[in-house]
Design a protein around this motif. Structure first.
Motif, PDB file in Angstrom:
ATOM      1  N   ARG A 117       0.733  -1.204  -0.009  1.00 17.99           N
ATOM      2  CA  ARG A 117      -0.056   0.111   0.020  1.00 17.99           C
ATOM      3  C   ARG A 117       0.396   1.253  -0.282  1.00 17.99           C
ATOM      4  O   ARG A 117       0.759   2.574  -1.002  1.00 17.99           O
ATOM      5  N   ALA A 118       1.748   0.826   0.554  1.00 18.30           N
ATOM      6  CA  ALA A 118       2.928   2.539   0.691  1.00 18.30           C
ATOM      7  C   ALA A 118       3.545   2.951  -0.942  1.00 18.30           C
ATOM      8  O   ALA A 118       3.372   4.058  -0.842  1.00 18.30           O
ATOM      9  N   ILE A 119       3.242   2.077  -1.850  1.00 18.14           N
ATOM     10  CA  ILE A 119       4.090   2.139  -2.815  1.00 18.14           C
ATOM     11  C   ILE A 119       2.628   1.746  -3.485  1.00 18.14           C
ATOM     12  O   ILE A 119       3.416   2.062  -4.937  1.00 18.14           O
ATOM     13  N   GLY A 120       1.562   2.315  -3.834  1.00 14.30           N
ATOM     14  CA  GLY A 120       0.278   2.331  -4.024  1.00 14.30           C
ATOM     15  C   GLY A 120      -0.471   1.326  -4.819  1.00 14.30           C
ATOM     16  O   GLY A 120      -0.584   1.604  -6.184  1.00 14.30           O
ATOM     17  N   HIS A 121      -0.029   0.014  -3.921  1.00 12.80           N
ATOM     18  CA  HIS A 121      -0.653  -0.829  -5.099  1.00 12.80           C
ATOM     19  C   HIS A 121      -2.243  -1.234  -4.214  1.00 12.80           C
ATOM     20  O   HIS A 121      -1.971  -0.456  -3.089  1.00 12.80           O
ATOM     21  N   ASP A 122      -2.795  -1.856  -5.015  1.00  9.44           N
ATOM     22  CA  ASP A 122      -4.242  -2.229  -4.503  1.00  9.44           C
ATOM     23  C   ASP A 122      -4.098  -3.417  -3.543  1.00  9.44           C
ATOM     24  O   ASP A 122      -4.121  -4.350  -4.238  1.00  9.44           O
TER      25      ASP A 122
END
Length: 287
Positions: A132-137
């Motif tokens: 989540r920190a790198i923008g994934h769902d």
């Protein structure tokens, strides 16, 4: 429904699309600055960015962009001889325009990479947090993988591993990882009811060998491997295209494309105008 409202719906539904916005219109053209449309992976266009010929050009380029994830400025002008790409601008000649030019910004919007994680231990929790920190769902794994699932990582230490791995491999999920020692991982793979080719697709131990020791480092190594392999959900098949025999434009072939069958060959057109021109004198425009 306004185009921007439709954009919100598409984002929430994890549907890829391209938002086309007219930023400059040189008369005489039917579009005006601020006109918008969305182009979907099936080639459908919702909204307005110009007449039939301009829309055909927008559709063709947008389908290409959906496969690459890039955005660009599209310039449609009757004076260009062929398609050119320079400094973020794609220029396309369109002799069908009535003398004006259009500049349209094409913004490709792809949903975040969808990641399923199975497990509730420290590594599984780190996979959720780092992802989540790198923008994934990042979500909890489900028995039936969704069509756009890009990554499955099983980190449950022996619990319910085989059904999830098998379902993901049969669904051709691009990245399938198992957090396990090399020995245990090979034992799990040997028991899977899949083909040897499918079995070989499982990354175990999952992640790049970066000397990871802590749960966060293990999670980082997994996502580093996902990034290194350019993992995305299944990409759409490239669109079928043809060259309009009247104006020379590239057109996307779908159910809405204007066409005629002549001399046993199907000819495709950017719009009804070129189709009428062709049918008035087919011999003149046959290649």
């Amino acid at each position: 429904m306004s185009v921007l409202t439709r954009v919100d719906d598409l984002r929430s539904g994890r549907t890829p699309f391209v938002l086309a916005t007219v930023v400059r219109a040189e008369r005489p053209t039917s579009a005006r600055p601020g006109d918008r449309a969305v182009v979907l992976p099936d080639g459908s266009v919702e909204g307005f960015v110009g007449g039939t010929c301009a829309e055909s050009t927008v559709r063709t380029l947008c389908l290409r962009l959906l496969a690459t994830g890039e955005s660009t400025l599209l310039r449609i002008t009757p004076t260009a001889d062929s398609e050119t790409v320079a400094e973020g601008v794609v220029t396309v000649g369109n002799p069908c325009l009535s003398g004006g030019s259009l500049d349209i910004f094409l913004e490709t919007v792809l949903p975040p990479v969808l990641v399923h994680v199975h497990g509730d231990g420290p590594v599984a929790r780190a996979l959720v947090d780092v992802g989540r920190a790198i923008g994934h769902d990042v979500r909890e794994a489900s028995p039936t993988p969704p069509h756009d699932l890009a990554v499955l990582v099983v980190a449950s230490h022996g619990r319910d591993e085989e059904p999830l791995l098998t379902a993901a491999l049969r669904a051709e999920v691009p990245y399938v990882g198992l957090i396990a020692s090399r020995r245990r991982g090979q034992a799990v793979l040997a028991a899977l009811p899949v083909t040897d080719a499918q079995r070989a697709r499982v990354h175990t131990p999952a992640g790049l060998d970066i000397g990871a020791r802590t749960p966060a480092e293990v999670a980082l190594s997994v996502y580093a491997q996902v990034i290194a392999e350019h993992v995305r959900a299944h990409e759409p098949a490239p669109p079928r295209t043809a060259v309009d025999p009247v104006c020379g434009m590239a057109v996307t072939i779908d159910e809405s494309t204007a066409s005629v069958v002549d001399d046993g060959t199907t000819r495709y057109f950017c719009g009804p105008g070129c189709r009428r021109t062709y049918t008035d004198d087919p011999k003149r425009h046959r290649a």
